[in-house]
Design a protein around this motif. Structure first.
Motif, PDB file in Angstrom:
ATOM      1  N   GLY A  40      -8.895  12.673  -5.409  1.00 38.01           N
ATOM      2  CA  GLY A  40      -7.708  13.280  -4.794  1.00 38.01           C
ATOM      3  C   GLY A  40      -7.429  14.696  -5.268  1.00 38.01           C
ATOM      4  O   GLY A  40      -6.432  15.293  -4.868  1.00 38.01           O
ATOM      5  N   GLY A  42      -9.047  17.336  -4.512  1.00 36.51           N
ATOM      6  CA  GLY A  42      -9.287  18.316  -3.440  1.00 36.51           C
ATOM      7  C   GLY A  42     -10.754  18.704  -3.274  1.00 36.51           C
ATOM      8  O   GLY A  42     -11.059  19.636  -2.532  1.00 36.51           O
ATOM      9  N   LYS A  43     -11.661  17.968  -3.908  1.00 39.30           N
ATOM     10  CA  LYS A  43     -13.089  18.353  -3.894  1.00 39.30           C
ATOM     11  C   LYS A  43     -13.671  18.300  -2.474  1.00 39.30           C
ATOM     12  O   LYS A  43     -14.299  19.254  -2.021  1.00 39.30           O
ATOM     13  N   SER A  44     -13.482  17.172  -1.790  1.00 40.80           N
ATOM     14  CA  SER A  44     -14.047  17.046  -0.437  1.00 40.80           C
ATOM     15  C   SER A  44     -13.378  18.020   0.510  1.00 40.80           C
ATOM     16  O   SER A  44     -14.025  18.562   1.425  1.00 40.80           O
ATOM     17  N   THR A  45     -12.101  18.243   0.310  1.00 41.80           N
ATOM     18  CA  THR A  45     -11.383  19.172   1.193  1.00 41.80           C
ATOM     19  C   THR A  45     -11.971  20.573   1.053  1.00 41.80           C
ATOM     20  O   THR A  45     -12.249  21.241   2.055  1.00 41.80           O
TER      21      THR A  45
HETATM   22  P1  ADP Z   1     -11.328  14.384  -3.672  1.00 42.36           P
HETATM   23  O1  ADP Z   1     -12.539  14.715  -2.858  1.00 42.36           O
HETATM   24  O2  ADP Z   1     -11.191  15.218  -4.905  1.00 42.36           O
HETATM   25  O3  ADP Z   1     -11.206  12.924  -3.985  1.00 42.36           O
HETATM   26  P2  ADP Z   1      -9.872  14.998  -1.244  1.00 42.36           P
HETATM   27  O4  ADP Z   1     -10.194  16.408  -0.918  1.00 42.36           O
HETATM   28  O5  ADP Z   1     -10.578  13.921  -0.478  1.00 42.36           O
HETATM   29  O6  ADP Z   1     -10.031  14.777  -2.822  1.00 42.36           O
HETATM   30  O7  ADP Z   1      -8.315  14.759  -1.064  1.00 42.36           O
HETATM   31  C1  ADP Z   1      -7.333  15.637  -1.576  1.00 42.36           C
HETATM   32  C2  ADP Z   1      -5.962  15.203  -1.067  1.00 42.36           C
HETATM   33  O8  ADP Z   1      -5.906  15.366   0.345  1.00 42.36           O
HETATM   34  C3  ADP Z   1      -5.632  13.743  -1.349  1.00 42.36           C
HETATM   35  O9  ADP Z   1      -4.264  13.657  -1.688  1.00 42.36           O
HETATM   36  C4  ADP Z   1      -5.902  13.056  -0.025  1.00 42.36           C
HETATM   37  O10 ADP Z   1      -5.091  11.939   0.128  1.00 42.36           O
HETATM   38  C5  ADP Z   1      -5.553  14.143   0.985  1.00 42.36           C
HETATM   39  N1  ADP Z   1      -6.369  14.011   2.206  1.00 42.36           N
HETATM   40  C6  ADP Z   1      -7.716  13.983   2.283  1.00 42.36           C
HETATM   41  N2  ADP Z   1      -8.136  13.892   3.569  1.00 42.36           N
HETATM   42  C7  ADP Z   1      -7.004  13.875   4.334  1.00 42.36           C
HETATM   43  C8  ADP Z   1      -6.759  13.811   5.745  1.00 42.36           C
HETATM   44  N3  ADP Z   1      -7.767  13.752   6.634  1.00 42.36           N
HETATM   45  N4  ADP Z   1      -5.475  13.812   6.139  1.00 42.36           N
HETATM   46  C9  ADP Z   1      -4.442  13.883   5.269  1.00 42.36           C
HETATM   47  N5  ADP Z   1      -4.599  13.952   3.924  1.00 42.36           N
HETATM   48  C10 ADP Z   1      -5.862  13.951   3.461  1.00 42.36           C
END
Ligand code: ADP
Length: 270
Positions: A40, A42-45
């Motif tokens: 959570g 923000g890595k994938s984002t």
């Molecule tokens: P990580 O890859 O570090 O686990 P993410 O980038 O997946 O983190 O997520 C960062 C934050 O964005 C988290 O709080 C997650 O719940 C939120 N998030 C991720 N994808 C979505 C989405 N499609 N819609 C709304 N919130 C999202």
């Protein structure tokens, strides 16, 4: 020149909470960079923003010195590729071979060269017996291998691996990590790997630590691992080899921490 330059990047999915908060970072060209952080953080984002799948509310992303924008999105996408954590989102072809071929067709690779490249890439990930299989019928780990073969076939200048070996067993992971290092061997290609595997982090050259949508630390693995207490607070452990060698250092057997088990064994055998 940097492979990636991010300046004051802010992103939110719902315009209420910022998931990436005014992030600035640089990823050196030709480096093997790992991105770590709690779930959570923000890595994938950030990976999706880097490849132009998500548009930030503020800030800029430069890929190989060129700013990513709507006009050059498709052009820049030919220089950067991603292997997602969940390979189901990535399959396009009806067979494994078609799927690997897709990226090659997009890059106008001559038809007569394609079959050899497809076979070679599938062999590198141990999937050469599955070229006619339907991707949807494969196991999670096999799907990850096929997605990686797709990237190995096209070899873009910058490759992002988003936890793309998470479904593989340790042996499979080690073999894929070897392929990843191979891609980066001549230092002309940049590898960005989002990972929870601290032993992989130890083998990378540059590490970015994300926490709650911000860059908490960046530096070499040695520099990052020197902050053990902060890492532990973020739920991140030290690599196994470093834990062992730190203990051996406390016992007076070794004089400094080491980042790979091979180095530990070699030092003990000297
Ligand atoms: P990580 O890859 O570090 O686990 P993410 O980038 O997946 O983190 O997520 C960062 C934050 O964005 C988290 O709080 C997650 O719940 C939120 N998030 C991720 N994808 C979505 C989405 N499609 N819609 C709304 N919130 C999202």
């Amino acid at each position: 020149m940097d492979a990636i330059e991010v300046n004051n990047l802010t992103f939110s999915y719902d315009s209420e909470t910022d998931v990436l908060k005014d992030i600035s970072l640089r990823i050196p060209k030709g480096s093997y960079t790992t991105i770590i952080g709690h779930n959570g953080s923000g890595k994938s984002t950030i990976a999706k923003v880097l490849i132009g799948l998500l548009e930030p509310q503020a800030g800029t992303v430069k890929i190989l010195g060129r700013e990513l924008n709507e006009e050059n999105l498709y052009d820049l996408r030919s220089h950067i590729g991603i292997v997602f954590q969940n390979p189901d989102n990535q399959f396009i072809g009806s067979t494994v071979a078609d799927d690997i071929a897709f990226g090659l067709e997009n890059r106008q690779v001559p038809q007569e060269d394609m079959q050899a490249i497809i076979e070679e890439s599938a062999a590198k990930v141990g999937m050469n017996d599955y070229l006619n299989a339907e991707p949807t019928n494969l196991s999670g780990g096999q799907k990850q291998r096929v997605a990686i073969a797709g990237i190995l076939a096209v070899k873009p200048d910058v490759i992002v691996f988003d936890e793309s070996t998470s479904m593989l067993d340790p042996q499979g992971k080690a073999s894929i990590n070897k392929q990843i290092r191979e891609l980066n061997k001549n230092k002309d290609r940049t590898i960005i790997s989002i990972t929870h595997d601290m032993d992989e982090v130890a083998q990378s050259e540059y590490v970015i630590v994300l926490e709650n949508g911000q860059v908490m630390m960046e530096g070499t693995p040695q520099e990052i691992f020197a902050h053990q207490d902060e890492l532990e607070k973020m739920g991140l452990a030290l690599p196994f080899a470093l834990k062992i060698s730190n203990r051996l250092k406390d016992m007076g057997v070794l004089d400094h921490g080491l980042l790979s088990l091979d180095e530990v064994v070699n030092s003990l055998c000297q």
